[in-house]
Design an enzyme around this catalytic site. Structure first.
Site, PDB file in Angstrom:
ATOM      1  N   SER A  43       0.844  -1.207   0.000  1.00 24.90           N
ATOM      2  CA  SER A  43       0.000   0.000   0.000  1.00 24.90           C
ATOM      3  C   SER A  43       0.870   1.245   0.000  1.00 24.90           C
ATOM      4  O   SER A  43       2.095   1.174   0.148  1.00 24.90           O
ATOM      5  CB  SER A  43      -0.917   0.017   1.230  1.00 24.90           C
ATOM      6  N   SER A  45       0.895   3.684   2.245  1.00 26.33           N
ATOM      7  CA  SER A  45       0.892   4.344   3.548  1.00 26.33           C
ATOM      8  C   SER A  45       2.258   4.872   3.969  1.00 26.33           C
ATOM      9  O   SER A  45       2.344   5.709   4.860  1.00 26.33           O
ATOM     10  CB  SER A  45       0.365   3.391   4.621  1.00 26.33           C
ATOM     11  N   LYS A 106       5.276   0.454   9.494  1.00 27.94           N
ATOM     12  CA  LYS A 106       5.095   1.868   9.834  1.00 27.94           C
ATOM     13  C   LYS A 106       6.375   2.372  10.494  1.00 27.94           C
ATOM     14  O   LYS A 106       7.338   1.638  10.698  1.00 27.94           O
ATOM     15  CB  LYS A 106       3.924   2.067  10.806  1.00 27.94           C
ATOM     16  N   SER A 197      -2.996   6.594   5.913  1.00 21.53           N
ATOM     17  CA  SER A 197      -2.325   5.539   6.662  1.00 21.53           C
ATOM     18  C   SER A 197      -3.192   5.091   7.828  1.00 21.53           C
ATOM     19  O   SER A 197      -3.563   5.894   8.682  1.00 21.53           O
ATOM     20  CB  SER A 197      -0.972   6.036   7.192  1.00 21.53           C
TER      21      SER A 197
END
Length: 250
Positions: A43, A45, A106, A197
């Protein structure tokens, strides 16, 4: 040579091949469990730091080992062994607390005991604003390409770690939040693409230390255009050679 001799040689050669295959599989398992594991970015994010189609290695030994370090996550033990705490600013892979079958990637923003809040697009750690300056623009590709460039901001955390973030919208739900108090043994994670996100500001919540898989290290392969690495005929136009062997922590 008799038929019996030929049969013995064939049988012996087959057994040797099986042993080599088993040894190779065991070596790969050891490397994947204790040293490095490959991950792909599914993705946007973490744009612009990491892009969809980036393939990277994650260092399994950086934070020690938990049950999630082992394939299929058998419940062999709790907590971590040979543990080392993640540092603020690390880009890390972890298991989603609400569904440990799912891997997320992350950046570590909040450490245990920190107070984290977003106010008018600005990140605050323990009531102190994190320095933020615009350094350029970024044009997303593929499914994230809206035809417009996105402002890029550089943040510098209290420990000196510096990285870039995207600001898709000045008034997104994540730009103004309540204050989060990070519990002991947990971490507050955020994506660099702040307005797109799912992270600790929302459904991810605080991430226990046990859920960490490892620290992202280096991008070893990258392909754009929503292409698969197996689509070799797309390599001439879609390979992003400039991203090969770049740090995944930028």
């Amino acid at each position: 040579m008799r038929v019996a001799d030929t049969t013995k040689q064939t049988s012996g050669g087959l057994w040797e091949n099986v042993k080599v295959l088993v040894q190779a599989l065991l070596l790969a398992l050891v490397i994947r469990t204790l040293l490095f594991q490959p991950f792909s970015i599914p993705s946007g994010s973490m744009m612009e730091t990491l892009l969809v189609g980036d393939y990277l290695f994650v260092s399994k030994y950086s934070y020690g080992y938990s049950k999630y370090s082992v394939p299929f996550s058998p419940n062999l033990f709790s907590g971590r062994i040979f543990g080392s705490a993640p540092e603020r600013g690390d880009v890390a892979v972890f298991r989603l607390p609400s569904d440990p079958r799912v891997d997320y990637i992350k950046r570590v923003i909040g450490l245990p005991g920190d107070r984290i809040q977003m106010r008018d697009d600005v990140l605050y750690i323990n009531d102190v604003a994190v320095p933020r300056e615009q350094v350029g623009n970024f044009k997303p590709e593929g499914q994230y390409d809206t035809g417009a460039e996105v402002p890029v901001f550089r943040e510098t955390l209290p420990n000196g770690v510096s990285y870039t973030t995207l600001d898709l919208s000045p008034n997104s739900p994540g730009d103004n939040t309540r204050e989060f108090l990070v519990p002991e043994g947990h971490y507050f994670m955020m994506g660099d693409n702040r307005d797109n996100s799912a992270d600790s500001r929302f459904t991810v919540g605080y991430v226990p230390l046990e859920n960490f898989i490892g620290r992202a290290t280096i991008v070893f392969f990258s392909i754009g255009g929503d292409a698969s690495p197996l689509e070799l005929w797309k390599w001439p136009t879609e390979l992003r050679l400039d991203r090969f062997f770049k740090s995944a922590q930028r």
